[in-house]
Design an enzyme around this catalytic site. Structure first.
Site, PDB file in Angstrom:
ATOM      1  CG  HIS A 178      -1.663  -0.105  -4.370  1.00  0.00           C
ATOM      2  ND1 HIS A 178      -2.285  -1.087  -5.135  1.00  0.00           N
ATOM      3  CD2 HIS A 178      -2.620   0.392  -3.542  1.00  0.00           C
ATOM      4  CE1 HIS A 178      -3.553  -1.181  -4.773  1.00  0.00           C
ATOM      5  NE2 HIS A 178      -3.789  -0.288  -3.817  1.00  0.00           N
TER       6      HIS A 178
ATOM      7  CG  HIS B  20      -7.227   3.736  -3.307  1.00  0.00           C
ATOM      8  ND1 HIS B  20      -6.131   3.953  -4.129  1.00  0.00           N
ATOM      9  CD2 HIS B  20      -7.150   2.436  -2.929  1.00  0.00           C
ATOM     10  CE1 HIS B  20      -5.449   2.847  -4.244  1.00  0.00           C
ATOM     11  NE2 HIS B  20      -6.035   1.911  -3.528  1.00  0.00           N
ATOM     12  CG  ASP B  21      -4.949   1.872  -0.222  1.00  0.00           C
ATOM     13  OD1 ASP B  21      -5.924   1.725   0.541  1.00  0.00           O
ATOM     14  OD2 ASP B  21      -4.607   1.003  -1.046  1.00  0.00           O
TER      15      ASP B  21
ATOM     16  CG  ASP C 221      -8.235  -1.166  -3.806  1.00  0.00           C
ATOM     17  OD1 ASP C 221      -7.016  -0.912  -3.865  1.00  0.00           O
ATOM     18  OD2 ASP C 221      -8.832  -1.374  -2.735  1.00  0.00           O
TER      19      ASP C 221
ATOM     20  CG  HIS D   2      -1.947  -1.132   1.154  1.00  0.00           C
ATOM     21  ND1 HIS D   2      -1.790  -2.290   1.883  1.00  0.00           N
ATOM     22  CD2 HIS D   2      -3.094  -1.272   0.454  1.00  0.00           C
ATOM     23  CE1 HIS D   2      -2.815  -3.101   1.646  1.00  0.00           C
ATOM     24  NE2 HIS D   2      -3.608  -2.513   0.773  1.00  0.00           N
TER      25      HIS D   2
END
Length: 380
Positions: free
Chosen positions: A141, A177-178, A287, A137
């Site tokens: 990524h 998103h992470d 994802d 993560h």
């Protein structure tokens, strides 16, 4: 060791007093880190600035810049190699890719975005709030997911229906998103009474944190400061609902809703709510799309002498079982429904890769089992 801001958060959660000197130290350390990060990016990126920096130790040579620009011309291809692109951009894959996509789609001009603020926002996202020590993560990524998201946004059904607002939301959600992922899962945070679990009441802990971190950077950078308060609040809310959809514990909830829409045939992309739901599903697909890529991409880390990401080392029968289960119960059901929705060459290609990768994992598992049975050490 906790950074100063983390210590302040913990003290606040525990009801302990925080001195003015500690607050000043926190702000000072944070601002210095931001400034250094931004200056480092400005020195290393000639691609977007169009000028030559002098006496820079981090600059890419013309050959590498040329190769990176050539790769961006094919950024919509499903076989885009994000690991190679990250090397060619000197570790700036997320900044370079996202900036290019926003510019290429006319979003910078359409929303009158300040380019300096945009670069600063992207650099803060990449260099501070994605942690390079995370084996999976991390910023690479995020860049990979953003590239996949762009491929989905280009699908015919979406390309003719999505508004500039939708595309902007989709790309920013993918890139963030992470954000600030701690490198552990939600169960670990809850079981260890981590302050994030307490803060978000054990509900979508990571996803809520990613969303709030993204909002914090957007506000700090002032990227959308020129929009009205109502527009900014709407942006932040919609960004949150897209990121929150990536909570894997809610997979069946979203998948069931998607399947119901497809069975009824009532998805109307002229409806803003339906378009937003498709953005949620697109990010969910992006994802977990790694099993939909070609098998060869899984070995790039090994070739680059990098530590193999957890759950990605094929030299483990246990990992093979986990991958087979992951593909069977999470990836396949989602991409089967996405293929029903999009029904394009890309969706069929992804399903084909999923089948081949699953078969490869099964073959590897059988090979290992056979070799263990033939090994005299297992005869005892």
């Amino acid at each position: 060791m906790f950074e100063v801001p983390r210590l302040l958060q913990l003290k606040h959660m525990q009801g302990l007093p925080v001195s003015h000197s500690e607050i000043e130290l926190s702000l000072s350390a944070r601002n210095i880190r931001r400034l250094l990060s931004f200056q480092r990016y400005l020195r290393s990126s000639r691609f977007f600035r169009g000028v030559t920096a002098q006496n820079s130790l981090y600059i890419l040579d013309d050959d590498y810049n040329g190769q990176a620009k050539c790769m961006l011309e094919k950024v919509g291809n499903w076989n885009f190699d994000i690991f190679l692109f990250d090397r060619l951009t000197n570790g700036n894959s997320l900044v370079s890719l996202t900036f290019h996509l926003l510019s290429h789609n006319g979003l910078i001009d359409h929303f009158h975005l300040d380019m300096v603020k945009l670069r600063r926002f992207l650099v803060m996202v990449q260099e501070e709030d994605y942690h390079s020590q995370n084996p999976y993560h991390n910023a690479v990524h995020a860049a990979d997911v953003t590239q996949a998201m762009y491929c989905y946004l280009r699908e015919p059904k979406l390309a003719k229906s999505l508004t500039p607002w939708d595309i902007l939301l989709g790309l920013i959600a993918a890139a963030t998103h992470d954000l600030d992922h701690p490198g552990v899962n939600q169960s670990f945070l809850i079981n260890t009474n981590h302050y994030l679990a307490t803060l978000y009441k054990n509900t979508s802990v990571l996803e809520n944190h990613h969303w709030r971190s993204a909002v914090g950077l957007l506000r700090e950078s002032g990227l959308f400061a020129h929009l009205t308060l109502e527009e900014r609040q709407h942006m932040e809310s919609q960004l949150g609902s897209i990121i929150l959809a990536t909570d894997i514990s809610r997979q069946n909830e979203y998948l069931s809703q998607f399947r119901t829409h497809l069975d009824r045939g009532d998805l109307c992309l002229e409806n803003a709510g339906h378009r937003h739901f498709i953005l949620q599903m697109a990010l969910k697909c992006a994802d977990i799309c790694n099993p939909c890529r070609t098998w060869e991409l899984r070995d790039v880390e090994r070739k680059c002498n990098l530590d193999i990401s957890p759950l990605c080392d094929r030299n483990s029968s246990n990992i093979a079982n986990i991958q087979i289960g992951f593909i069977t119960y999470l990836v396949e059901p989602l991409f089967v429904e996405w293929a029903r929705f999009s029904n394009t060459r890309l969706s069929q290609t992804m399903l084909g890769h999923v089948g081949l990768n699953k078969a490869s994992w099964k073959g590897m598992l059988q090979e290992r089992s056979s070799s263990e049975e033939a090994d005299p050490a297992f005869d005892d």
